[in-house]
Design a protein around this motif. Structure first.
Motif, short mmCIF file in Angstrom:
data_model
loop_
_atom_site.label_atom_id
_atom_site.label_comp_id
_atom_site.label_asym_id
_atom_site.label_seq_id
_atom_site.Cartn_x
_atom_site.Cartn_y
_atom_site.Cartn_z
N LEU A 406 26.70 62.86 47.59
CA LEU A 406 27.39 61.66 48.06
C LEU A 406 26.39 60.52 48.22
O LEU A 406 25.46 60.59 49.02
CB LEU A 406 28.07 61.94 49.40
CG LEU A 406 28.76 60.74 50.06
CD1 LEU A 406 29.84 60.16 49.14
CD2 LEU A 406 29.36 61.14 51.41
N VAL A 407 26.57 59.48 47.41
CA VAL A 407 25.77 58.26 47.53
C VAL A 407 26.73 57.08 47.65
O VAL A 407 27.91 57.17 47.30
CB VAL A 407 24.83 58.06 46.31
CG1 VAL A 407 23.80 59.18 46.25
CG2 VAL A 407 25.63 57.98 45.00
N LEU A 408 26.20 55.95 48.13
CA LEU A 408 27.00 54.75 48.33
C LEU A 408 26.47 53.61 47.47
O LEU A 408 25.27 53.48 47.28
CB LEU A 408 26.96 54.32 49.80
CG LEU A 408 27.43 55.33 50.84
CD1 LEU A 408 27.19 54.78 52.24
CD2 LEU A 408 28.89 55.67 50.64
N VAL A 409 27.39 52.79 46.98
CA VAL A 409 27.04 51.58 46.24
C VAL A 409 27.09 50.41 47.19
O VAL A 409 27.98 50.32 48.05
CB VAL A 409 27.99 51.36 45.04
CG1 VAL A 409 27.71 50.04 44.36
CG2 VAL A 409 27.86 52.51 44.05
N CYS A 410 26.13 49.48 47.07
CA CYS A 410 26.15 48.29 47.90
C CYS A 410 25.52 47.14 47.11
O CYS A 410 25.30 47.24 45.91
CB CYS A 410 25.41 48.52 49.22
SG CYS A 410 23.62 48.72 49.07
N GLY A 411 25.21 46.04 47.80
CA GLY A 411 24.58 44.89 47.18
C GLY A 411 25.57 43.79 46.89
O GLY A 411 26.75 44.03 46.60
N SER A 412 25.10 42.56 46.96
CA SER A 412 25.97 41.42 46.69
C SER A 412 26.53 41.44 45.29
O SER A 412 27.60 40.87 45.02
CB SER A 412 25.20 40.11 46.93
OG SER A 412 24.87 39.98 48.30
N TYR A 413 25.82 42.08 44.35
CA TYR A 413 26.30 42.21 42.98
C TYR A 413 26.93 43.58 42.71
O TYR A 413 27.33 43.87 41.58
CB TYR A 413 25.14 42.00 41.99
CG TYR A 413 24.43 40.68 42.14
CD1 TYR A 413 25.00 39.49 41.71
CD2 TYR A 413 23.17 40.63 42.72
CE1 TYR A 413 24.34 38.29 41.85
CE2 TYR A 413 22.49 39.44 42.86
CZ TYR A 413 23.08 38.27 42.43
OH TYR A 413 22.42 37.07 42.57
N GLY A 414 26.95 44.45 43.72
CA GLY A 414 27.49 45.80 43.53
C GLY A 414 26.66 46.65 42.60
O GLY A 414 27.17 47.59 41.99
N ASN A 415 25.35 46.37 42.52
CA ASN A 415 24.49 47.05 41.54
C ASN A 415 23.39 47.87 42.20
O ASN A 415 22.37 48.17 41.57
CB ASN A 415 23.86 46.03 40.60
CG ASN A 415 22.88 45.10 41.31
OD1 ASN A 415 23.10 44.72 42.46
ND2 ASN A 415 21.80 44.74 40.64
N VAL A 416 23.59 48.24 43.46
CA VAL A 416 22.57 48.96 44.21
C VAL A 416 23.15 50.27 44.73
O VAL A 416 24.27 50.29 45.26
CB VAL A 416 22.05 48.11 45.39
CG1 VAL A 416 21.03 48.89 46.22
CG2 VAL A 416 21.45 46.80 44.90
N ILE A 417 22.41 51.35 44.59
CA ILE A 417 22.77 52.61 45.23
C ILE A 417 21.86 52.78 46.44
O ILE A 417 20.63 52.73 46.31
CB ILE A 417 22.64 53.80 44.26
CG1 ILE A 417 23.81 53.75 43.27
CG2 ILE A 417 22.64 55.12 45.01
CD1 ILE A 417 23.84 54.89 42.28
N ARG A 418 22.47 52.95 47.61
CA ARG A 418 21.69 53.11 48.83
C ARG A 418 21.68 54.57 49.26
O ARG A 418 22.65 55.30 49.09
CB ARG A 418 22.24 52.22 49.95
CG ARG A 418 23.71 52.43 50.27
CD ARG A 418 24.14 51.53 51.42
NE ARG A 418 25.58 51.32 51.44
CZ ARG A 418 26.22 50.60 52.36
NH1 ARG A 418 25.54 50.06 53.35
NH2 ARG A 418 27.52 50.42 52.31
N LEU A 419 20.55 54.95 49.83
CA LEU A 419 20.35 56.33 50.25
C LEU A 419 20.13 56.36 51.75
O LEU A 419 19.19 55.74 52.27
CB LEU A 419 19.14 56.93 49.53
CG LEU A 419 19.13 56.79 48.01
CD1 LEU A 419 17.86 57.38 47.43
CD2 LEU A 419 20.36 57.43 47.39
#
Length: 458
Positions: A406-419
């Motif tokens: 389970l990983v989450l996507v974030c970022g103002s552009y939606g192009n980051v995976i956060r851990l």
């Protein structure tokens, strides 16, 4: 009923989501508003350590921690013991009606541990957004001013005021306006995408802050609010000197400097508070998420003269500092007492960087591996141009989910995976999850390169 411990290993008993989760999700659609999104449509039966076990028997490696909430694990025995004891005595009185000492003890701990060599007071609430709003109320009451300065890519919550303070339009602000006025936005010193290069980010961002304050009148600003490491904006670590520079500007103009430690605080970055890394203290520090190990609790901690500037009855809330949540927080504090968890956060970073940083040269889609401690991110963009690749981040997350990570996507552009793994994650399990992520990124990179070659050939 005696429960058997959940094994700390990944297991795919069915496809993800499995048949029982699919059935339950169909029921959800009949009864729950579609306004609630979902990252992974599986229903969890039990959770322990860094494993989520779903109703189909799948064991999923948790690199989300309920969005940085279950840092001490999803069923920490210290938290369970404190909450169980409190549950047997009473569940609620409302602290504004009759008192209980766990509320005071939580405030005492925060006053002692929150950065800042000055006398403090604390107010407890239920959610991060609620705490941010109350921090603004306190700053306005203490200064007699109204304006608030926030930053690009910021995320501060989903209430009306905190939506105004949040930068990202979709999904957080879309169709919900108009928003409160007197919120102004300044550049955040983000090294990767700073127009003139990372080496200029701090000086130019601070100069921009000064220009905004001069244009609006610095004497009209009650508060300057910033995340020491941005969360939803993409886990962006500010360039060196930016936070100390803001601290100096706020002090010089009599602006209340508010540090939003909701996601970055409570050991997540390898220090108890992320601002410790910068040797910066806020006049007010806001905590939530990991504060109570999964129960709803938030706090505003600040200088005594600010916190006591509000008239009696001006702060509060029916569930603010609920006894069960306060009990949970006392369990969390015990878990942090020996320093092991913050040490674990630093070790998580070292392990993750060793596995993921080679992707910077081995692929053409990884723009940056960044963060501190167990608050880490991988940004996906075209090499050289830095054009964001949100579709790749979405694809990578989906492939990880299918493999039980389970990983989450974030970022103002939606192009980051956060851990955001729990700080109690076992080394072997951490490595397993990171290896899944690395392998998936390599697969997606190979597919992207093949597609590019086909396009060129055509």
């Amino acid at each position: 009923m005696t429960l058997v411990s959940v094994p700390q290993s990944r297991l795919l008993a069915t496809a993800i989501p499995g048949p029982r989760s699919i059935e339950l999700h169909a029921e959800r659609l009949k009864h729950v508003t579609s306004g609630f999104g979902i990252t992974l449509p599986v229903f969890i039966d039990r959770a322990e350590g860094a494993i989520l076990q779903d109703v189909d028997g799948n064991r999923i490696v948790d690199f989300a921690s309920g969005i940085a909430v279950t840092s001490v694990g999803a069923s920490n025995p210290r938290v369970q013991a404190h909450v169980g004891d409190q549950l047997a005595r009473f569940t609620h009185t409302c602290f504004m009606v009759t008192e209980y000492d766990s509320f005071t003890e939580v405030c005492r701990w925060l006053n002692e541990h929150t950065p800042g060599d000055f006398e403090k007071r604390t107010a407890l609430f239920s959610t991060g957004a609620e705490a941010i709003e109350n921090a603004i109320k306190i700053a306005r009451s203490a200064t007699g001013r109204q304006k608030v300065l926030v930053f690009d890519d910021a995320y501060h919550g989903r209430s009306l005021l905190t939506m105004a303070m949040t930068a990202k339009e979709n999904p957080y602000k879309l169709n919900f306006g108009p928003f409160p006025a007197e919120v102004h936005r300044a550049p955040f010193a983000a090294p990767l995408r700073w127009p003139t290069g990372a080496s200029h980010a701090t000086a130019e961002a601070l100069a921009a802050v000064e220009r905004i304050l001069t244009a609006e009148g610095p004497e009209t600003f009650a508060a300057m609010v910033i995340e020491p490491i941005q969360g939803e904006g993409g886990f962006i670590v500010p360039s060196p000197g930016f936070l100390p520079g803001l601290r100096e500007i706020a002090t010089r103009h009599g602006i209340v400097f508010v540090l939003d430690e909701i996601q970055a605080g409570m050991g997540r970055t390898g220090t108890l508070f992320a601002s410790n890394d910068e040797q910066v203290a806020g006049d007010i520090t806001v905590t939530a998420k990991a504060l109570a190990g999964g129960l709803p609790l938030s706090a505003v901690t600040g200088r005594v003269e600010l916190m006591n500037a509000v008239h009696a009855g001006g702060l509060g809330g029916t569930y603010a500092g609920n006894p069960l949540a306060c009990a949970a927080a006392l369990g969390v504090f015990e878990a942090f007492a020996d320093g092991t968890l913050v040490d674990n956060a630093r070790q998580i970073e070292a392990t993750a960087r060793a596995i993921l940083e080679p992707l910077l040269t081995d692929t053409s889609i990884v723009a940056e591996v960044r963060g501190r401690g167990a608050m880490l991110a991988v940004e996906f963009a075209d090499r050289g141009t830095l054009v964001p690749r949100s579709e790749l981040a979405k694809d990578i997350a989906a492939r990880c989910h299918a493999q039980g990570l389970l990983v989450l996507v974030c970022g103002s552009y939606g192009n980051v995976i956060r851990l955001l793994p729990p700080l109690v994650i076992e080394t072997a399990l951490l490595a397993d999850g990171l290896n899944v992520l690395r392998d998936v990124i390599q697969q997606v990179n190979a597919a992207a390169q093949a597609a590019l070659l086909e396009t060129v050939a055509a």
